[in-house]
Design an enzyme around this catalytic site. Structure first.
Site, PDB file in Angstrom:
ATOM      1  CG  HIS A   4      -2.032   0.933   1.200  1.00  0.00           C
ATOM      2  ND1 HIS A   4      -3.292   0.601   1.643  1.00  0.00           N
ATOM      3  CD2 HIS A   4      -2.109   2.204   0.767  1.00  0.00           C
ATOM      4  CE1 HIS A   4      -4.093   1.654   1.484  1.00  0.00           C
ATOM      5  NE2 HIS A   4      -3.397   2.630   0.955  1.00  0.00           N
ATOM      6  CG  HIS A  59      -1.105   6.654  -1.626  1.00  0.00           C
ATOM      7  ND1 HIS A  59      -2.220   6.503  -2.425  1.00  0.00           N
ATOM      8  CD2 HIS A  59      -1.441   6.143  -0.413  1.00  0.00           C
ATOM      9  CE1 HIS A  59      -3.204   5.942  -1.715  1.00  0.00           C
ATOM     10  NE2 HIS A  59      -2.754   5.714  -0.491  1.00  0.00           N
ATOM     11  CG  LEU A  60       4.916   4.903  -5.771  1.00  0.00           C
ATOM     12  CD1 LEU A  60       5.419   3.963  -6.861  1.00  0.00           C
ATOM     13  CD2 LEU A  60       6.053   5.262  -4.814  1.00  0.00           C
ATOM     14  NE  ARG A  61       0.148  11.524  -2.627  1.00  0.00           N
ATOM     15  CZ  ARG A  61      -0.855  10.944  -1.990  1.00  0.00           C
ATOM     16  NH1 ARG A  61      -1.721  10.177  -2.647  1.00  0.00           N
ATOM     17  NH2 ARG A  61      -1.032  11.122  -0.705  1.00  0.00           N
ATOM     18  CG  HIS A 109      -5.940   1.753   5.492  1.00  0.00           C
ATOM     19  ND1 HIS A 109      -7.301   1.650   5.501  1.00  0.00           N
ATOM     20  CD2 HIS A 109      -5.612   2.460   4.388  1.00  0.00           C
ATOM     21  CE1 HIS A 109      -7.777   2.280   4.442  1.00  0.00           C
ATOM     22  NE2 HIS A 109      -6.779   2.772   3.757  1.00  0.00           N
ATOM     23  CG  ASN A 118      -9.526   8.401   5.684  1.00  0.00           C
ATOM     24  OD1 ASN A 118     -10.094   7.950   6.664  1.00  0.00           O
ATOM     25  ND2 ASN A 118     -10.097   8.467   4.502  1.00  0.00           N
ATOM     26  CG  ASP A 177      -2.366   4.675   3.650  1.00  0.00           C
ATOM     27  OD1 ASP A 177      -2.257   5.023   2.465  1.00  0.00           O
ATOM     28  OD2 ASP A 177      -3.338   5.000   4.365  1.00  0.00           O
ATOM     29  CG  HIS A 233      -0.406  14.898   1.585  1.00  0.00           C
ATOM     30  ND1 HIS A 233      -1.268  14.933   0.519  1.00  0.00           N
ATOM     31  CD2 HIS A 233      -0.824  13.873   2.373  1.00  0.00           C
ATOM     32  CE1 HIS A 233      -2.188  13.992   0.653  1.00  0.00           C
ATOM     33  NE2 HIS A 233      -1.937  13.328   1.765  1.00  0.00           N
TER      34      HIS A 233
END
Lengths: 332, 431
Positions: free
Chosen positions: B59, B61-63, B233, B279, B306, B310
């Site tokens: 899990h 997030h490589l964006r 998660h 989240n 996760d 940002h």
């Protein structure tokens, strides 16, 4: 005295009593033909209002002007905020213009705390209401009103609200007024009971220093004061209660219910009132209702807060009044 | 790096056990034993270090594409390598959404080019993550990216019929749906865990039941149609109970927990510092303890980061305005060591299982999560478990710095990572 006023929970009993006593001094100023003190001369206060507010903003502005502060009013609407400027940049911009204190009203819970603690600015921060979190000056003016009415303006000096029973009725879940009042009234020794339909009581309320009742009728006869909170009609659409009429029947304060209160008990409301919803006209216009007094007291309490946060260790109002020259001698 | 290279890792505690030598020859582990011949090999003296199979994150997030200001495939995989990972699963909530073969192939190709770890794209379950129409799951599977894990992560597949169809449909190619369990109506305007702290802070509540009710529905759905389902998660004690019950029925349910849910609680939200906004939200101490126990007993199958980068401005603001998420790749192993190993709940073999073998098995990713044995791909991680240091985000390989651990002392440090025999991290630095 602390540097900021963010939450009523941050005030000790002695802090709170000092503010109330100082507010009594300020109230006397209001009785004079010239309602002005030189205390904050040369100081600049910005009223930073990101949420629509009339009475709180005007109350702060009146308090600031009576203390001779220079006042800047900022409202988010039509400002750079509507063009996407962040709270941080807005605050830093204002501080760069030489602001000593920021009175902030913001829709986001915690925004004043962030402003005071993130190193963004150095000015004193006064919370004029943040989201559904806190509205400490409202709680202070309510406590001031309670003490004046239940104890007396002079007899109340130095006193707290030990043993007084205050019932707060309405939309507790979304109310910063309720949160602030529970904290402050508890600190001052009062017994607080919250009354609301279960849908409008937050999960987690069991840790608050108060009792919760779902029935207004059961607690009226043991209330020295009943504080009615505004209930927004929109809540009905989110299924918090079925209809306006049912809410008014179960939780509204009418003449019949008011008659069940002890003879000297008062009815309070932070305003704006929704007549016919949480309060009937008969109650709102009765001499037991303190809503107009609360507005007057709001100015005195906010003067006291501004004075204590910004005036530092300068003499109290009483000395200023008897010997105006000493104000300058003691100015830091 | 085409030259035939040998590396001898000497005296590492294999899975935390007795010291062993591991000889890497080219892309594979050539031998495991004691007193191995070092001739022609570069030697890494690994006394005191723990050797694990390369970590696998289910899990991440490589964006990229779309939010390259917060992370790219390159910076994200560098962060992964620094954290001891040799494979990550790139979540689908990019711009555009990874809901077509074209986008997943783009991410897959960027991963190949990065060279720091394997990037296995996750495909969206529904078009645009909107929960209305199934994305072309088969096309994503048949693409070069060979997608087997599908998730609308960030959004819940809340429509029961869409969820049922997705669970059924991916059986054709042994896929799995990874559900972000969040009942949307119960979490409108949600800002933090609903409970004692939210009541005080006046922040909108994200109740545990919003997660648990979806998990309960989905394990029942999976059982009904004979599919497998993976729960992203997991964050509450109640969710643990439901997964435990589903597993006791023999249903094909797997679950992951993040490092931050193993360590942090909603008490931190009292700071109103959005670095703690995530989240699902940080929960209570009781939840944290239940999650640790469930990871230890296998009810929760694996740890997944996760990792959610940002940019600074999305966290340097008031709480409700801030983005949700924390970076996690570079601190995951340390947090797991602190919460699971140093507490005696899990040994290093258990860590290898929960952070490498099991996540790889859930995904079906090839060549990852394999035992450290002769003939296996040389995806390896060396950890110094005795290291103690404060987390300094300035040293992160990730493009973002939104870690909740800044200034916090955490144990353990990844000293070396090998991706198919090639060192991506040497002496704690990216190679």
């Amino acid at each position: 005295m602390m540097r900021h006023l963010i939450s009523a929970a941050d005030l000790t009993r002695d802090d709170a009593v000092l503010i109330l006593d100082t507010a009594e001094e300020m109230a006397r100023v209001a009785d004079r033909p010239i309602k002005k003190l030189p205390t904050l001369r040369g100081r600049t206060v910005v009223n930073l209002f990101f949420e629509d507010s009339t009475r709180t903003r005007i109350s702060f502005e009146a308090a600031e002007k009576r203390l001779s502060a220079d006042v800047i009013n900022f409202t988010a609407k039509g400002s750079s905020v509507s063009k996407g400027e962040s709270l941080k940049d807005t605050a830093q911009t204002l501080e760069a213009m030489g602001v000593d204190a920021v009175v902030i009203r913001h829709g986001a819970s915690g925004a004043p705390f962030r402003l005071a603690t993130s190193g963004w600015i150095d000015a004193a921060v006064i919370n004029a209401g943040d989201g559904t979190h806190q509205h400490p000056t409202q709680a202070l003016l309510d406590a001031f009103t309670l003490r004046r009415r239940l104890v007396g303006p002079d007899a109340g000096l130095g006193q707290d609200l030990a043993g007084r029973r205050v019932t707060i009725v309405g939309d507790i879940l979304h109310s910063r007024v309720a949160r602030s009042n529970v904290d402050l009234l508890h600190t001052l020794g009062a017994h607080v009971t919250l009354v609301a339909p279960p849908t409008l009581v937050p999960v987690g309320v069991e840790n608050w220093p108060c009792e919760v009742s779902y029935s207004l009728d059961k607690v009226l006869d043991r209330s020295d004061a009943v504080m009615m909170l505004r209930v927004q009609r929109e809540r009905m659409n989110a299924a918090y209660f079925p209809t306006e009429r049912e809410y008014a029947r179960r939780y509204g304060l009418d003449g019949e219910r008011m008659a069940k209160m002890p003879a000297d008990a008062i009815v309070m409301h932070p305003g704006p009132m929704v007549r016919g919803m949480e309060i009937t006209a008969e109650v709102a216009d009765s001499p037991r209702c303190t809503v107009v007094e609360q507005v007057t007291n709001g100015v005195s309490v906010r003067m006291a807060v501004l004075y204590l946060l910004l005036g530092g260790n300068e003499p109290a109002v009483a000395q200023n009044r008897s010997a105006p020259a000493s104000e300058e001698n003691h100015a830091s | 790096m085409t030259a035939h290279t040998k590396t001898l890792i000497r005296g590492a505690r294999l899975l935390g056990g007795e010291p062993q030598d591991v000889l890497i020859d080219g892309e594979t582990v050539a031998a495991v034993g004691t007193g191995l011949d070092a001739e022609g090999a570069r030697v890494i003296e690994a006394g005191g270090l723990v050797l694990l199979p390369g970590l696998v994150d289910l899990h991440t997030h490589l964006r990229e594409p779309g939010r390259e200001d917060s992370e790219t495939v390159l910076t994200g995989t560098r962060a992964a390598a620094a954290g001891g990972y040799t494979a990550v699963h790139a979540m689908a909530n990019t711009f555009p959404v990874a809901d077509t073969a074209g986008v997943v192939e783009q991410v897959w190709r960027l991963g190949k080019e990065s060279g720091y770890c394997d990037v296995q794209p996750v495909g969206a379950v529904t078009v645009g993550l909107e929960g209305k129409h199934l994305a072309e799951l088969g096309a994503m599977h048949d693409s070069a990216a060979n997608v087997r894990v599908f998730s609308d992560d960030g959004k819940c597949v809340d429509d029961a019929v869409i969820m049922r169809r997705a669970l059924e449909y991916v059986k054709a190619f042994d896929g799995v749906v990874a559900q972000h369990a969040q009942e949307p109506r119960l979490t409108e305007g949600a800002q933090m865990n609903e409970g004692v702290v939210s009541a005080e802070l006046g922040l909108g509540g994200w109740p545990a039941v919003a997660e648990e009710s979806i998990i309960a529905r989905d394990v029942l759905l999976a059982a009904h149609v004979g599919s497998r389902v993976h729960i992203c998660h997991l964050s509450t004690a109640g969710s643990v109970e439901i997964v435990r019950w589903a597993k006791s029925k023999g249903w094909n349910v797997t679950a992951e927990v993040t490092p931050h849910h193993l360590l942090l609680t909603d008490e931190l939200v009292r700071t109103y510092n959005p670095v703690y906004k995530v989240n699902p939200p940080l929960r209570t101490e009781a939840d944290v303890l239940a999650l640790r126990a469930a990871l230890a007993d296998g009810t929760i199958d694996c740890v997944a980061t996760d990792h959610a980068p940002h940019p600074h401005e999305d966290k340097d603001c008031e709480w409700p305005a801030a983005a949700m998420g924390m970076v996690g790749l570079e601190t995951a192993l340390s947090v797991v060591q602190q919460t699971m190993v140093d507490t005696g709940l899990l040994d290093w073999a258990g860590v290898a299982d929960r952070m490498s073998l099991r996540p790889a098995a859930i995904s079906g990713i090839a060549g990852q999560g394999r035992p450290v044995a002769a003939g296996e791909p040389a995806n390896l991680t060396l950890v110094d478990p005795d290291y103690r240091g404060d987390v300094d985000p300035a040293g992160f390989a990730s493009r973002s710095r939104n870690t909740p651990y800044e200034g916090r002392e955490l144990p353990g440090r990844v000293t070396h990572t090998f991706l198919r025999g090639r060192a991506t991290v040497v002496d704690g630095k990216l190679a």
